[in-house]
Scaffold this motif. Structure first.
Motif, short mmCIF file in Angstrom:
data_model
loop_
_atom_site.label_atom_id
_atom_site.label_comp_id
_atom_site.label_asym_id
_atom_site.label_seq_id
_atom_site.Cartn_x
_atom_site.Cartn_y
_atom_site.Cartn_z
N LEU A 216 25.32 43.59 46.88
CA LEU A 216 26.32 44.41 47.57
C LEU A 216 27.72 44.12 47.02
N ALA A 217 28.00 42.83 46.82
CA ALA A 217 29.33 42.45 46.34
C ALA A 217 29.57 42.93 44.92
N GLN A 218 28.55 42.87 44.07
CA GLN A 218 28.69 43.38 42.71
C GLN A 218 29.01 44.87 42.72
N GLN A 219 28.35 45.59 43.61
CA GLN A 219 28.62 47.03 43.71
C GLN A 219 30.06 47.26 44.17
N MET A 220 30.56 46.41 45.05
CA MET A 220 31.94 46.52 45.52
C MET A 220 32.91 46.36 44.35
N VAL A 221 32.66 45.37 43.47
CA VAL A 221 33.53 45.17 42.31
C VAL A 221 33.48 46.41 41.40
N ARG A 222 32.30 46.96 41.21
CA ARG A 222 32.18 48.18 40.40
C ARG A 222 33.03 49.30 40.98
N GLU A 223 32.96 49.48 42.30
CA GLU A 223 33.71 50.55 42.95
C GLU A 223 35.22 50.35 42.78
N LEU A 224 35.67 49.10 42.88
CA LEU A 224 37.10 48.82 42.85
C LEU A 224 37.68 48.85 41.44
N CYS A 225 36.89 48.45 40.47
CA CYS A 225 37.39 48.43 39.08
C CYS A 225 37.18 49.75 38.36
N ALA A 226 36.10 50.45 38.73
CA ALA A 226 35.78 51.74 38.11
C ALA A 226 35.81 51.63 36.58
N GLU A 227 36.60 52.46 35.93
CA GLU A 227 36.67 52.47 34.46
C GLU A 227 37.97 51.87 33.93
N ASP A 228 38.62 51.07 34.76
CA ASP A 228 39.92 50.50 34.38
C ASP A 228 39.72 49.18 33.66
N PRO A 229 39.92 49.12 32.34
CA PRO A 229 39.69 47.88 31.59
C PRO A 229 40.63 46.75 31.99
N GLU A 230 41.84 47.07 32.41
CA GLU A 230 42.78 46.03 32.83
C GLU A 230 42.28 45.33 34.09
N ARG A 231 41.72 46.11 35.00
CA ARG A 231 41.17 45.51 36.22
C ARG A 231 39.99 44.60 35.90
N TRP A 232 39.12 45.04 35.00
CA TRP A 232 37.97 44.21 34.62
C TRP A 232 38.43 42.90 33.97
N LEU A 233 39.49 42.97 33.17
CA LEU A 233 40.01 41.75 32.54
C LEU A 233 40.59 40.82 33.59
N GLU A 234 41.32 41.36 34.56
CA GLU A 234 41.86 40.53 35.63
C GLU A 234 40.74 39.87 36.43
N CYS A 235 39.66 40.59 36.62
CA CYS A 235 38.51 40.02 37.33
C CYS A 235 37.93 38.84 36.56
N GLN A 236 37.77 39.03 35.26
CA GLN A 236 37.23 37.96 34.42
C GLN A 236 38.12 36.71 34.52
N GLN A 237 39.40 36.90 34.45
CA GLN A 237 40.33 35.77 34.49
C GLN A 237 40.29 35.05 35.82
N VAL A 238 40.20 35.80 36.91
CA VAL A 238 40.21 35.15 38.22
C VAL A 238 38.90 34.43 38.50
N VAL A 239 37.80 34.94 37.97
CA VAL A 239 36.51 34.26 38.16
C VAL A 239 36.53 32.90 37.47
N ILE A 240 37.04 32.86 36.25
CA ILE A 240 37.14 31.57 35.54
C ILE A 240 38.06 30.63 36.32
N ARG A 241 39.13 31.15 36.85
CA ARG A 241 40.04 30.33 37.65
C ARG A 241 39.32 29.75 38.87
N CYS A 242 38.49 30.55 39.52
CA CYS A 242 37.75 30.09 40.70
C CYS A 242 36.74 29.01 40.34
N LEU A 243 36.03 29.21 39.23
CA LEU A 243 35.03 28.23 38.80
C LEU A 243 35.69 26.92 38.43
#
Length: 263
Positions: A216-243
């Motif tokens: 469910l959460a993965q689908q939520m990220v898909r909905e929020l990022c859609a086709e925006d590459p900048e948003r996907w990059l921000e997601c990648q950066q914040v995940v590494i920060r969290c880990l």
């Protein structure tokens, strides 16, 4: 990025090295005695607590929690987040009574003799209207705990729902089953009847997060990022920060854990 068919798979591939470092952390194999586990829980409970603020931030941003009510833009995302809230904030305990996963975790700490005073001090301070910084002062925990919680709230305060959703999904929900599976192991055999609530908590997380919440959460990220590459990059950066923040939290446990094992 635009040539990648599945951005979720791309994100997972990019954060995989950091994720492997976390999952291979030696802390998991040092949980050999009840004092070991108590100390782990005394630190980890702060991650259990601030996880709920990530979740409620998403509910605030993606559903309507105001009166009078109006429908938000995306009904599918509303349903996703509300289903996750239902499971996390009002699951059932071993006796079938409603409880949040945080309250269940604190009960598990009490059952095994872990010190719950610091997390109770933090929650009381927040309930009294103190800032997160003031509440962390009241908790009187090591810097590793403070930095972890402050990282979480910095992400929440970014006011970027896609970033919060990525932290929630790949820094928390997607991670928890793999991480906790290493902890469940031989707990029941090693500490019979002393950790019933904790093993129930772990089982519920593995069941809900892996089978229900993570997809469910993965689908939520898909909905929020859609086709925006900048948003996907921000997601990648914040995940590494969290880990990385999680590894620092674990590292804050290690010194005294080693002494405890040697004692």
């Amino acid at each position: 990025m635009c040539n990648v068919l599945d951005p979720i798979e791309y994100l997972q591939r990019e954060v995989a090295p950091t994720r492997r470092l976390l999952l291979n952390n030696g802390l998991y194999y040092r949980l050999q005695t009840l004092p070991d586990l108590r100390r782990f829980m005394e630190h980890h409970v702060f991650a259990v607590w601030d996880f709920m603020s990530l979740l409620k931030s998403l509910q605030r941003d993606l559903t309507c929690v105001q009166v009078p009510w109006v429908p938000t833009a995306n009904a599918a995302t509303r349903r996703l987040i509300n289903e996750i809230v239902l499971g996390e904030e009002s699951d059932i305990d071993p006796e079938g009574r409603p409880t949040s996963h945080f309250e269940l975790y604190v009960r598990a700490m009490e059952e095994c003799g872990a010190d719950t005073a610091p997390i109770h001090r933090l929650v009381a301070a927040v309930a009294a209207g103190r800032t997160i910084s003031q509440a962390l002062d009241a908790a009187r925990m090591p810097d590793s705990v403070r930095q972890f919680v402050e990282t979480t709230f910095a992400i929440i305060q970014s006011d970027k729902p896609h970033v919060v959703a990525a932290a929630f999904t790949f820094g928390r929900e997607d991670l928890i089953p793999a991480m906790f599976r290493q902890l469940v192991g031989e707990l029941r055999d090693r500490f019979p009847s002393q950790l019933d609530t904790f093993t129930y908590y772990l089982d519920r997380h593995i069941e809900l997060d892996e089978e229900v919440h993570a997809p469910l959460a993965q689908q939520m990220v898909r909905e929020l990022c859609a086709e925006d590459p900048e948003r996907w990059l921000e997601c990648q950066q914040v995940v590494i920060r969290c880990l990385e923040a999680r590894m620092a939290l674990w590292d804050g446990i290690k010194p005294q854990k080693i002494n405890c094992v040697q004692a």
